[in-house]
Motif scaffolding. Structure first.
Motif, PDB file in Angstrom:
ATOM      1  N   LEU A 250       0.813  -1.214   0.000  1.00 44.44           N
ATOM      2  CA  LEU A 250       0.000   0.000   0.000  1.00 44.44           C
ATOM      3  C   LEU A 250       0.850   1.267   0.000  1.00 44.44           C
ATOM      4  CD1 LEU A 250      -2.844  -0.956   2.482  1.00 44.44           C
ATOM      5  CD2 LEU A 250      -2.762  -1.238   0.014  1.00 44.44           C
ATOM      6  N   SER A 251       2.105   1.167   0.420  1.00 49.06           N
ATOM      7  CA  SER A 251       2.974   2.344   0.440  1.00 49.06           C
ATOM      8  C   SER A 251       3.320   2.826  -0.973  1.00 49.06           C
ATOM      9  CB  SER A 251       4.251   2.046   1.215  1.00 49.06           C
ATOM     10  OG  SER A 251       4.983   1.012   0.589  1.00 49.06           O
ATOM     11  N   HIS A 252       3.096   1.989  -1.970  1.00 49.49           N
ATOM     12  CA  HIS A 252       3.391   2.349  -3.360  1.00 49.49           C
ATOM     13  C   HIS A 252       2.216   3.020  -4.065  1.00 49.49           C
ATOM     14  CE1 HIS A 252       7.103   0.169  -2.937  1.00 49.49           C
ATOM     15  NE2 HIS A 252       6.447  -0.919  -2.580  1.00 49.49           N
ATOM     16  N   ILE A 253       1.076   3.105  -3.388  1.00 51.97           N
ATOM     17  CA  ILE A 253      -0.132   3.707  -3.961  1.00 51.97           C
ATOM     18  C   ILE A 253      -0.301   5.106  -3.387  1.00 51.97           C
ATOM     19  CG2 ILE A 253      -2.630   3.448  -4.252  1.00 51.97           C
ATOM     20  CD1 ILE A 253      -2.236   0.434  -3.807  1.00 51.97           C
ATOM     21  N   SER A 254      -0.783   6.014  -4.186  1.00 52.47           N
ATOM     22  CA  SER A 254      -1.013   7.393  -3.760  1.00 52.47           C
ATOM     23  C   SER A 254      -1.949   7.422  -2.541  1.00 52.47           C
ATOM     24  CB  SER A 254      -1.621   8.180  -4.918  1.00 52.47           C
ATOM     25  OG  SER A 254      -2.121   9.405  -4.472  1.00 52.47           O
TER      26      SER A 254
ATOM     27  N   CYS B 178     -10.454   5.189  -1.872  1.00 55.96           N
ATOM     28  CA  CYS B 178     -10.898   3.817  -2.167  1.00 55.96           C
ATOM     29  C   CYS B 178     -11.261   3.048  -0.903  1.00 55.96           C
ATOM     30  CB  CYS B 178      -9.822   3.076  -2.949  1.00 55.96           C
ATOM     31  SG  CYS B 178      -9.581   3.666  -4.619  1.00 55.96           S
ATOM     32  N   LEU B 179     -10.403   3.131   0.110  1.00 56.69           N
ATOM     33  CA  LEU B 179     -10.677   2.388   1.344  1.00 56.69           C
ATOM     34  C   LEU B 179     -11.860   2.953   2.117  1.00 56.69           C
ATOM     35  CD1 LEU B 179      -7.071   1.583   2.606  1.00 56.69           C
ATOM     36  CD2 LEU B 179      -8.727   0.039   1.564  1.00 56.69           C
ATOM     37  N   THR B 180     -12.038   4.259   2.079  1.00 55.61           N
ATOM     38  CA  THR B 180     -13.213   4.853   2.722  1.00 55.61           C
ATOM     39  C   THR B 180     -14.480   4.405   2.023  1.00 55.61           C
ATOM     40  OG1 THR B 180     -11.914   6.771   3.401  1.00 55.61           O
ATOM     41  CG2 THR B 180     -14.307   7.021   3.398  1.00 55.61           C
ATOM     42  N   SER B 181     -14.461   4.422   0.701  1.00 53.55           N
ATOM     43  CA  SER B 181     -15.632   3.971  -0.070  1.00 53.55           C
ATOM     44  C   SER B 181     -15.929   2.506   0.201  1.00 53.55           C
ATOM     45  CB  SER B 181     -15.403   4.183  -1.561  1.00 53.55           C
ATOM     46  OG  SER B 181     -15.178   5.536  -1.836  1.00 53.55           O
ATOM     47  N   TRP B 182     -14.881   1.686   0.167  1.00 50.13           N
ATOM     48  CA  TRP B 182     -15.090   0.258   0.391  1.00 50.13           C
ATOM     49  C   TRP B 182     -15.564  -0.016   1.816  1.00 50.13           C
ATOM     50  CZ3 TRP B 182     -16.201  -3.598  -2.462  1.00 50.13           C
ATOM     51  CH2 TRP B 182     -16.184  -4.884  -1.934  1.00 50.13           C
ATOM     52  N   SER B 183     -15.060   0.723   2.791  1.00 56.67           N
ATOM     53  CA  SER B 183     -15.511   0.549   4.174  1.00 56.67           C
ATOM     54  C   SER B 183     -16.986   0.897   4.319  1.00 56.67           C
ATOM     55  CB  SER B 183     -14.676   1.418   5.115  1.00 56.67           C
ATOM     56  OG  SER B 183     -13.337   1.032   5.096  1.00 56.67           O
ATOM     57  N   LEU B 184     -17.412   1.939   3.653  1.00 59.50           N
ATOM     58  CA  LEU B 184     -18.838   2.300   3.689  1.00 59.50           C
ATOM     59  C   LEU B 184     -19.688   1.236   3.018  1.00 59.50           C
ATOM     60  CD1 LEU B 184     -18.617   6.141   3.019  1.00 59.50           C
ATOM     61  CD2 LEU B 184     -19.209   4.987   5.167  1.00 59.50           C
TER      62      LEU B 184
END
Length: 184
Positions: free
Chosen positions: A40-44, A51-57
């Motif tokens: 994940l450190s290689h992703i902006s 993305c993670l906020t959307s997926w968590s919702l």
């Protein structure tokens, strides 16, 4: 030993949900976000946060409906080993064990817990709403325990593993009991 318990705690959280543990672990790192998390450190960071906020919702709201549970079960089952490995590596970076072993154990642990969830989902024909809320709460607690109280989090993760083994035994007994009724 404490790092192993923390890794089990984080991987157990990944065995229940995918987006929520990754989101929390990034937010707990402060301004550096996911800079210490492998892969994940290689992703902006802004893209990953969105993305993670959307997926968590999606996880929080879609799991409350039966159709949402079915769709998310497939996605989470396929991604849980990867997320379990990432969570394990992110938490247990100070251990002397090789990274591949930590990733393997974390991924397999998350997969086992996810398989048990899928099994109960199909056995009960959907998870009750109280069980979904309990999973959400336990998932969030396990991530915090992985950082703040790894012994307690590891103990909870081992109890979850024991419940998984007992669940498999219960399914085995149900299966063989059903076969007796069919053959008689």
């Amino acid at each position: 030993m404490v790092e192993i318990l923390a890794m089990l705690s984080a991987s157990a959280a990944a065995g229940m949900r995918i987006g929520i543990p990754l989101l929390i672990i990034g937010l707990l790192q402060g301004s550096s976000l996911w800079s210490q998390v492998p892969i994940l450190s290689h992703i902006s960071s802004p893209l990953l946060l969105g993305c993670l906020t959307s997926w968590s919702l999606v996880e929080l709201f879609a799991l409350k409906k039966l159709w949402g549970q079915r769709i998310l079960q497939l996605i989470e089952l396929s991604l849980s080993p990867l997320v379990g490995a990432i969570m394990g590596l992110a938490v247990a970076s100070a251990t002397a064990a090789p990274n591949w072993l930590i990733a393997l154990i974390g991924g397999l642990f998350a997969l086992v817990l996810q398989l048990v969830q899928v099994g109960w989902f199909y056995r009960l024909r959907g998870l009750p709403l109280w069980a979904v809320f309990l999973q959400d709460t336990l998932c969030i607690a396990l991530v915090f325990f992985a950082f703040d109280a790894p012994r307690q989090g590891g103990l909870i993760a081992l109890i979850l593993l024991l419940l998984a083994v007992l669940s498999v035994k219960q399914w085995y007994d149900w299966y063989h009991q059903g076969k007796k009724y069919i053959s008689n």
